[in-house]
Design a protein around this motif. Structure first.
Motif, PDB file in Angstrom:
ATOM      1  N   PRO A  46       6.168   5.158  17.585  1.00  0.00           N
ATOM      2  CA  PRO A  46       5.323   6.158  16.907  1.00  0.00           C
ATOM      3  C   PRO A  46       5.561   6.200  15.395  1.00  0.00           C
ATOM      4  O   PRO A  46       4.729   6.743  14.662  1.00  0.00           O
ATOM      5  CB  PRO A  46       5.740   7.478  17.565  1.00  0.00           C
ATOM      6  CG  PRO A  46       7.148   7.237  18.015  1.00  0.00           C
ATOM      7  CD  PRO A  46       7.200   5.789  18.432  1.00  0.00           C
ATOM      8  N   ARG A  47       6.676   5.639  14.924  1.00  0.00           N
ATOM      9  CA  ARG A  47       7.007   5.703  13.501  1.00  0.00           C
ATOM     10  C   ARG A  47       6.642   4.433  12.738  1.00  0.00           C
ATOM     11  O   ARG A  47       7.006   4.299  11.579  1.00  0.00           O
ATOM     12  CB  ARG A  47       8.504   5.989  13.330  1.00  0.00           C
ATOM     13  CG  ARG A  47       8.933   7.343  13.892  1.00  0.00           C
ATOM     14  CD  ARG A  47      10.404   7.594  13.635  1.00  0.00           C
ATOM     15  NE  ARG A  47      10.826   8.895  14.175  1.00  0.00           N
ATOM     16  CZ  ARG A  47      12.070   9.376  14.081  1.00  0.00           C
ATOM     17  NH1 ARG A  47      13.008   8.643  13.480  1.00  0.00           N
ATOM     18  NH2 ARG A  47      12.355  10.551  14.596  1.00  0.00           N
ATOM     19  N   ASP A  48       5.943   3.525  13.379  1.00  0.00           N
ATOM     20  CA  ASP A  48       5.487   2.334  12.662  1.00  0.00           C
ATOM     21  C   ASP A  48       4.602   2.737  11.493  1.00  0.00           C
ATOM     22  O   ASP A  48       3.935   3.782  11.531  1.00  0.00           O
ATOM     23  CB  ASP A  48       4.715   1.408  13.606  1.00  0.00           C
ATOM     24  CG  ASP A  48       5.606   0.308  14.175  1.00  0.00           C
ATOM     25  OD1 ASP A  48       6.798   0.268  13.817  1.00  0.00           O
ATOM     26  OD2 ASP A  48       5.110  -0.501  14.966  1.00  0.00           O
ATOM     27  N   SER A  49       4.572   1.904  10.475  1.00  0.00           N
ATOM     28  CA  SER A  49       3.742   2.193   9.305  1.00  0.00           C
ATOM     29  C   SER A  49       2.269   2.214   9.686  1.00  0.00           C
ATOM     30  O   SER A  49       1.855   1.611  10.675  1.00  0.00           O
ATOM     31  CB  SER A  49       3.980   1.156   8.213  1.00  0.00           C
ATOM     32  OG  SER A  49       3.451  -0.095   8.602  1.00  0.00           O
ATOM     33  N   ILE A  50       1.486   2.908   8.885  1.00  0.00           N
ATOM     34  CA  ILE A  50       0.058   3.018   9.147  1.00  0.00           C
ATOM     35  C   ILE A  50      -0.610   1.651   9.104  1.00  0.00           C
ATOM     36  O   ILE A  50      -1.602   1.404   9.802  1.00  0.00           O
ATOM     37  CB  ILE A  50      -0.587   3.978   8.115  1.00  0.00           C
ATOM     38  CG1 ILE A  50      -2.054   4.228   8.465  1.00  0.00           C
ATOM     39  CG2 ILE A  50      -0.451   3.409   6.704  1.00  0.00           C
ATOM     40  CD1 ILE A  50      -2.256   4.948   9.781  1.00  0.00           C
ATOM     41  N   TYR A  51      -0.054   0.719   8.331  1.00  0.00           N
ATOM     42  CA  TYR A  51      -0.634  -0.618   8.230  1.00  0.00           C
ATOM     43  C   TYR A  51      -0.457  -1.396   9.525  1.00  0.00           C
ATOM     44  O   TYR A  51      -1.391  -2.055  10.003  1.00  0.00           O
ATOM     45  CB  TYR A  51       0.003  -1.375   7.062  1.00  0.00           C
ATOM     46  CG  TYR A  51      -0.158  -0.670   5.738  1.00  0.00           C
ATOM     47  CD1 TYR A  51      -1.388  -0.621   5.102  1.00  0.00           C
ATOM     48  CD2 TYR A  51       0.926  -0.030   5.145  1.00  0.00           C
ATOM     49  CE1 TYR A  51      -1.545   0.039   3.887  1.00  0.00           C
ATOM     50  CE2 TYR A  51       0.782   0.642   3.930  1.00  0.00           C
ATOM     51  CZ  TYR A  51      -0.462   0.662   3.310  1.00  0.00           C
ATOM     52  OH  TYR A  51      -0.602   1.326   2.124  1.00  0.00           O
ATOM     53  N   VAL A  52       0.763  -1.331  10.094  1.00  0.00           N
ATOM     54  CA  VAL A  52       1.015  -2.041  11.354  1.00  0.00           C
ATOM     55  C   VAL A  52       0.206  -1.410  12.486  1.00  0.00           C
ATOM     56  O   VAL A  52      -0.391  -2.118  13.323  1.00  0.00           O
ATOM     57  CB  VAL A  52       2.514  -2.029  11.691  1.00  0.00           C
ATOM     58  CG1 VAL A  52       2.762  -2.645  13.072  1.00  0.00           C
ATOM     59  CG2 VAL A  52       3.305  -2.790  10.634  1.00  0.00           C
ATOM     60  N   LYS A  53       0.154  -0.076  12.518  1.00  0.00           N
ATOM     61  CA  LYS A  53      -0.637   0.593  13.554  1.00  0.00           C
ATOM     62  C   LYS A  53      -2.115   0.232  13.437  1.00  0.00           C
ATOM     63  O   LYS A  53      -2.783  -0.016  14.450  1.00  0.00           O
ATOM     64  CB  LYS A  53      -0.464   2.109  13.441  1.00  0.00           C
ATOM     65  CG  LYS A  53       0.885   2.624  13.910  1.00  0.00           C
ATOM     66  CD  LYS A  53       0.936   4.143  13.835  1.00  0.00           C
ATOM     67  CE  LYS A  53       2.251   4.671  14.356  1.00  0.00           C
ATOM     68  NZ  LYS A  53       2.325   6.157  14.288  1.00  0.00           N
ATOM     69  N   SER A  54      -2.622   0.198  12.214  1.00  0.00           N
ATOM     70  CA  SER A  54      -4.027  -0.158  12.013  1.00  0.00           C
ATOM     71  C   SER A  54      -4.300  -1.580  12.490  1.00  0.00           C
ATOM     72  O   SER A  54      -5.347  -1.861  13.090  1.00  0.00           O
ATOM     73  CB  SER A  54      -4.401  -0.021  10.539  1.00  0.00           C
ATOM     74  OG  SER A  54      -4.247   1.318  10.098  1.00  0.00           O
ATOM     75  N   LEU A  55      -3.343  -2.479  12.224  1.00  0.00           N
ATOM     76  CA  LEU A  55      -3.491  -3.867  12.666  1.00  0.00           C
ATOM     77  C   LEU A  55      -3.524  -3.958  14.185  1.00  0.00           C
ATOM     78  O   LEU A  55      -4.405  -4.593  14.771  1.00  0.00           O
ATOM     79  CB  LEU A  55      -2.348  -4.717  12.106  1.00  0.00           C
ATOM     80  CG  LEU A  55      -2.294  -6.171  12.571  1.00  0.00           C
ATOM     81  CD1 LEU A  55      -3.515  -6.938  12.086  1.00  0.00           C
ATOM     82  CD2 LEU A  55      -1.014  -6.840  12.072  1.00  0.00           C
ATOM     83  N   VAL A  56      -2.560  -3.312  14.829  1.00  0.00           N
ATOM     84  CA  VAL A  56      -2.456  -3.384  16.289  1.00  0.00           C
ATOM     85  C   VAL A  56      -3.678  -2.764  16.951  1.00  0.00           C
ATOM     86  O   VAL A  56      -4.316  -3.373  17.828  1.00  0.00           O
ATOM     87  CB  VAL A  56      -1.172  -2.681  16.771  1.00  0.00           C
ATOM     88  CG1 VAL A  56      -1.156  -2.582  18.297  1.00  0.00           C
ATOM     89  CG2 VAL A  56       0.063  -3.434  16.282  1.00  0.00           C
ATOM     90  N   TYR A  57      -4.052  -1.563  16.539  1.00  0.00           N
ATOM     91  CA  TYR A  57      -5.184  -0.889  17.179  1.00  0.00           C
ATOM     92  C   TYR A  57      -6.516  -1.549  16.793  1.00  0.00           C
ATOM     93  O   TYR A  57      -7.457  -1.554  17.587  1.00  0.00           O
ATOM     94  CB  TYR A  57      -5.197   0.592  16.795  1.00  0.00           C
ATOM     95  CG  TYR A  57      -3.995   1.350  17.313  1.00  0.00           C
ATOM     96  CD1 TYR A  57      -3.549   1.162  18.622  1.00  0.00           C
ATOM     97  CD2 TYR A  57      -3.297   2.239  16.502  1.00  0.00           C
ATOM     98  CE1 TYR A  57      -2.442   1.843  19.105  1.00  0.00           C
ATOM     99  CE2 TYR A  57      -2.191   2.926  16.972  1.00  0.00           C
ATOM    100  CZ  TYR A  57      -1.762   2.723  18.277  1.00  0.00           C
ATOM    101  OH  TYR A  57      -0.666   3.400  18.754  1.00  0.00           O
TER     102      TYR A  57
END
Length: 253
Positions: A46-57
């Motif tokens: 849940p604490r991943d950066s917004i950039y990594v989360k945006s990439l994954v999702y």
């Protein structure tokens, strides 16, 4: 009891339709695996950066769209077009999902791993080469998809030879380079502490497994595409390539 051959049906009908059926089935199987990995990722990081989360999702959204389009293509070939032999040569508009989205996903994932290699090595030349290969194969895949949508005739698939060769060959090359690089740099990171080294060993094992699968699939699809230009055998290993976005989740989990 002997079977009756319907007049006009190609003798290699099994090699035309059979690989498509297997590909669609495997596609949904791998999509289920991806959904599970996405759920684990959501709970674990849940604490991943917004950039990594945006990439994954974002990649997950592309995979959802691709799965929907390939399902439409399955309906086009095996349901709506049942009994119409002309359908075998008319792939329909949703066929563009095969190379187009594969190029987008594979290029994005390979660029992500080239960034991770740069973070590990702090050297730009090897990640730069991987990024160039990834961009070349991704652009070639998109060109193949757009061109195939224009000709819209599966009997002319051999006209995609130049772009498809760069796409599949570059895809395999990038995966091999990523796997070797990550294993090399991770192996040098052994700290002497058992818990840390166990984590590194797990990362190395997962890197080899996922890299070997996608590189082998890309190579197999390239060989089948070049050798069997009149059927769809190359569609079976393609599904494994579609699962490339699972590599990011696997590397995190």
């Amino acid at each position: 009891m002997s079977s009756t051959q319907v007049p006009g049906v190609p003798e290699d009908i099994t090699l035309l339709v059979g690989p498509l059926l297997l590909g669609y089935l495997f596609n949904w199987g791998l999509f289920g695996v991806l959904c599970l990995q996405m759920y684990i990722y959501f709970l674990s990081f849940p604490r991943d950066s917004i950039y990594v989360k945006s990439l994954v999702y974002g990649l997950f959204a592309v995979d959802c769209l691709q799965t929907a389009m390939t399902t439409h293509n399955a309906w086009h070939f095996l349901s709506r077009g049942w009994g119409d032999l002309a359908v075998l040569g008319d792939p329909g508009w949703s066929w563009i999902a095969v190379p187009l989205f594969s190029g987008i996903v594979s290029c994005t994932v390979q660029l992500f791993f080239s960034w991770r290699i740069w973070k590990l090595s702090r050297s730009w030349w090897l990640p730069g080469i991987i990024a160039c290969v990834a961009l070349a194969q991704g652009i070639s895949a998109c060109v193949s998809g757009i061109w195939f949508a224009i000709i819209n005739d599966i009997t002319k698939i051999s006209s995609l030879f130049p772009s498809a060769t760069v796409w599949l060959g570059g895809s395999a090359l990038a995966d091999v380079m990523i796997t070797i690089s990550l294993v090399s740099y991770l192996a040098k990171a052994n700290s002497g502490f058992s818990q840390t080294d166990d984590v590194i060993s797990k990362l190395i094992r997962m890197t080899v497994e996922t890299g070997a699968v996608t590189a082998t699939a890309a190579t197999a699809e390239l060989i089948l595409f070049l050798v069997y230009k009149t059927n769809n055998l190359h569609m079976i290993p393609y599904v494994v390539l579609k699962g490339r976005s699972q590599k990011i989740c696997a590397s995190k989990n």
